[in-house]
Every structure is written in structure tokens, then in C-alpha cells.
Scaffold this active site. Structure first.
Site, PDB file in Angstrom:
ATOM      1  CD  GLU A  63     -34.453 -16.710 -34.799  1.00 36.38           C
ATOM      2  OE1 GLU A  63     -33.311 -17.059 -34.415  1.00 36.38           O
ATOM      3  OE2 GLU A  63     -35.124 -17.363 -35.596  1.00 36.38           O
ATOM      4  N   GLY A 121     -33.118 -24.822 -38.962  1.00 34.36           N
ATOM      5  CA  GLY A 121     -32.449 -23.776 -38.217  1.00 34.36           C
ATOM      6  C   GLY A 121     -33.466 -22.866 -37.550  1.00 34.36           C
ATOM      7  CB  CYS A 122     -33.213 -20.571 -34.666  1.00 34.37           C
ATOM      8  SG  CYS A 122     -31.667 -19.718 -35.044  1.00 34.37           S
ATOM      9  CE1 TYR A 123     -32.152 -14.803 -36.955  1.00 31.82           C
ATOM     10  CE2 TYR A 123     -30.141 -15.929 -37.625  1.00 31.82           C
ATOM     11  CZ  TYR A 123     -30.772 -14.913 -36.923  1.00 31.82           C
ATOM     12  OH  TYR A 123     -30.015 -14.018 -36.196  1.00 31.82           O
TER      13      TYR A 123
END
Length: 377
Positions: A273, A180-182
Site C-alpha cells: 500500500e 484499517g490498512c488505509y
């Protein structure tokens, strides 16, 4: 000599009408070794991709079709990217992996809408961008996603796709589960520090912020312009599904269980992000020694940069690129440091990292098709 450098690989994108699908297309059309041979989208099936994403006009791409309408043997794909909703990929990928004739799956009964197990032929490499195969423990998956895992045997074959830390395994994988991005931003910052033993793991706080594209393209009231503009709000407090994924990889680096405090926030921007991570220093360590460890870990990495001096990472430094920028700062509280990291959630946090993994799986230079500089302003 790399004999694959001049070869064209046939690629399919399942779920091409979402934000990650659009960025995959944007990256793949510029890739010298790729021909996009198939794109699917359920609600947009039957339409040219330029009607869904006007910025992709004039690229001679195939029309979007439904997965049920794919004539799998005929398309002869080398690689399939699954940019499908969570829980959808399990059934689709189970069929794709079964068709590669791995004995582990020979006894599985596949029941999908398209009966992929009987239609797919050949040794296809699969890169999944959903959460379906990221968690190694299927019981953990069931707890956090509220349903039993539908492809438990396939899960055993999945390689976690954090490229910088699983490079050797990815090269030989048939199924890669992209992070995932996080987790991508957090793990790139924390794994080197935990492996080196320069921070304590009993009090890691991750304050994360993402652009609205991270919430996906489906119509949701909370993502309307009026709801997100001129405002910022936390979500998934204490229970975000990326928490067990981050903890899984940090625990692997530690060799023991690691728990984190993690809070994501939605900010009124399209992409990008930023994570501000608060850590406790091990005895004798300083913010400078932490930065030295990060520099040593990523000195030869093409897509991860530790910024010079006291330059703070910012999303504008990575927008539209596969880059991750990091830095470490001294906290005014004794014994603590602050690690800041920034990525583009749709590129390094999703589609770009997927292409990076594809390059490894196909024996190509890892940076192929990914060397574009960030966009600014």
C-alpha cells in the site's frame, strides 16, 4: 524482569481462511510465546489449513472448524483474533466479552448461532481486525455501514489499535479494534503533523493505492485476474468507509473536526500500500520542518522509519514486514508539501499490527515475532 517472556499463550484465530487469517497464522507460528489452539472458517470447516493454504503445510496446526462447533470452555484461550467479515464480529465479540464477567454487560441478552455467552469462560483478550469496533460513534457506524451497531455497550470498551499512538490504552485493554490498512498509513503520516500544528487541516488530500489482497479473498468478479491485471482503477470515490475512521482520529489529534479528501485505487499487485498525501503548510513551516516533526515522533519506534534524504517510500521496502516508511517532499506549489507513506496492507495494515497489539496486551516485548526483514524482490 518480564515474567511473561517464557510463557506460552493459547490463541484462537476466527476467520482463518482469509488473507488476513493466513498472514496471522504465518506470523503466529514463528512467535515464541504463542500456541495456536483454535482456528475457525465457515466455508472451509472440517479441512486442514494446509488444504486451504498449501504454504502452511507441516506446521502441526489444528484443523479448521466452524464457530458453532467450538467448545469454548474447553479450549481455554488467552487471546482471540477475529478476522471475520464486517458485522459478523459484533455478535461474536459481544458473547466473548460478556463471558469475562464485566458488570457493564451483565444484563445483555446474547443471541448468536453458537450462543457464545454461555459457552465462553475466562478472561479472554479480543483483537478485532474488522471494522466493527473502530468507529466510536455508533451513529456514524450506522450511516457508513448501513446497519445499526449490534453491540453498542461493547463498543464503549473498545480501544482503537493504532499501536504507536494508543500504546498505553492497548496495554490494559480487553478489546482492541485494529485500524484499517488505509487509515494506518494515513494516520501514521498525519497525526504527528496535526498535533504539532505544522500543517493546516482544511485541505488534506489522500491519494491511496493498494494491492488486490486488500479487497479480501471472497470471489468477486471485479477482482478476477482479467479485471485487475495491466490496469489500475479508483473505487469508493467520495464514499469509502475508511474516510470516517481517518477523520475520527485526525479530529482527535486536532481537538476539532477534520474532513479529508480520500480516494483509494486498486493496483495489480498482491500486497502493499502506498499513500501520497498533499498538505498545506502552516505559516512559517517548510517540508523540512515537517520531516523534522516526523523524525521526532518516530525516532524510537521500532516499526516506523522516516527515510533519509529524498528517498521516496515504495511498497518493495516493506513487503512482508510490519514496517512503515515515510518521507516528506517539497511541492512546487508554494505553501504545500507532499507526504508519502508505504506499508504492507496485510502486515502493518492488518495482521502484523494485530500481533503488535497482542504483545502489548500480554505484557510481552512489542516487537516479539515481528522482526523479520522485508522481502525483496
Amino acid at each position: 524482569m518480564n515474567m511473561e517472556k517464557d510463557r506460552k499463550f493459547r490463541v484462537g484465530v476466527l476467520g482463518a481462511s482469509g488473507y488476513t487469517g493466513a498472514d496471522l497464522i504465518r506470523l503466529l507460528v514463528a512467535h515464541p510465546n504463542v500456541e495456536i489452539a483454535l482456528m475457525t472458517a465457515e466455508r472451509k470447516a472440517g479441512r486442514p489449513v494446509s488444504e486451504v493454504f498449501p504454504h502452511l503445510h507441516g506446521l502441526n496446526l489444528p484443523d479448521l472448524i466452524s464457530i458453532e462447533d467450538v467448545e469454548w470452555p474447553a479450549v481455554e484461550l488467552d487471546v482471540v483474533f477475529c478476522a471475520l467479515p464486517h458485522a459478523t464480529s459484533q455478535q461474536v465479540i459481544m458473547g466473548l466479552m460478556h463471558a469475562t464477567n464485566h458488570s457493564l454487560l451483565d444484563e445483555l441478552i446474547i443471541e448468536t448461532k453458537a450462543d457464545l455467552a454461555s459457552q465462553v469462560d475466562g478472561d479472554i483478550k479480543v483483537i478485532d481486525l474488522s471494522a466493527d469496533f473502530r468507529l466510536r460513534n455508533v451513529d456514524t457506524y450506522a450511516k457508513w455501514y448501513g446497519r445499526e451497531h449490534a453491540a453498542k455497550e461493547v463498543q464503549k470498551r473498545a480501544v482503537y489499535g493504532l499501536t504507536e499512538w494508543y500504546r498505553d490504552s492497548i496495554k490494559n485493554a480487553h478489546l482492541v479494534a485494529c485500524p484499517g490498512c488505509y487509515p494506518t498509513a494515513a494516520l501514521l503520516a498525519l497525526i504527528p503533523l496535526i498535533e504539532a500544528g505544522v500543517i493546516l487541516t482544511d485541505d488534506i488530500i489522500i491519494d491511496a493505492k493498494s494491492g488486490v489482497s486488500g479487497a479480501g479473498r471472497s470471489a468477486k468478479e471485479q477482482n478476477l485476474f482479467v479485471e485487475v491485471a495491466e490496469a489500475m482503477h479508483p473505487y469508493g470515490l467520495g464514499a469509502h468507509r475508511h474516510m470516517p475512521e481517518i477523520e475520527q482520529e485526525l479530529s482527535a489529534a486536532q481537538g476539532a473536526g477534520v474532513s479529508i479528501s480520500f480516494t483509494p485505487h486498486l493496483v495489480p499487485m498482491n500486497r502493499g500500500e502506498l499513500e501520497t498525501i498533499y498538505v498545506k503548510l502552516a505559516e512559517g513551516e517548510t517540508s523540512s520542518t515537517l520531516k523534522d516533526r516526523l523524525c521526532a515522533a518516530y525516532d524510537d519506534e521500532p516499526f516506523v522509519t522516516v527515510l533519509p534524504g529524498a528517498t521516496p517510500p515504495a511498497t518493495r521496502m516493506v513487503r512482508g514486514s510490519n514496517m512503515c516508511v515515510l518521507n516528506v517532499f517539497e511541492d512546487r506549489l508554494e505553501g504545500r508539501a507532499i507526504v508519502v507513506t508505504a506499508i504492507d496492507n496485510l502486515v502493518k495494515g492488518s495482521s502484523g499490527q494485530a500481533v503488535q497489539n497482542m504483545n502489548l496486551m500480554l505484557g510481552l516485548e512489542e516487537t516479539t515475532g515481528l522482526t523479520q526483514a522485508p522481502l525483496f524482490p
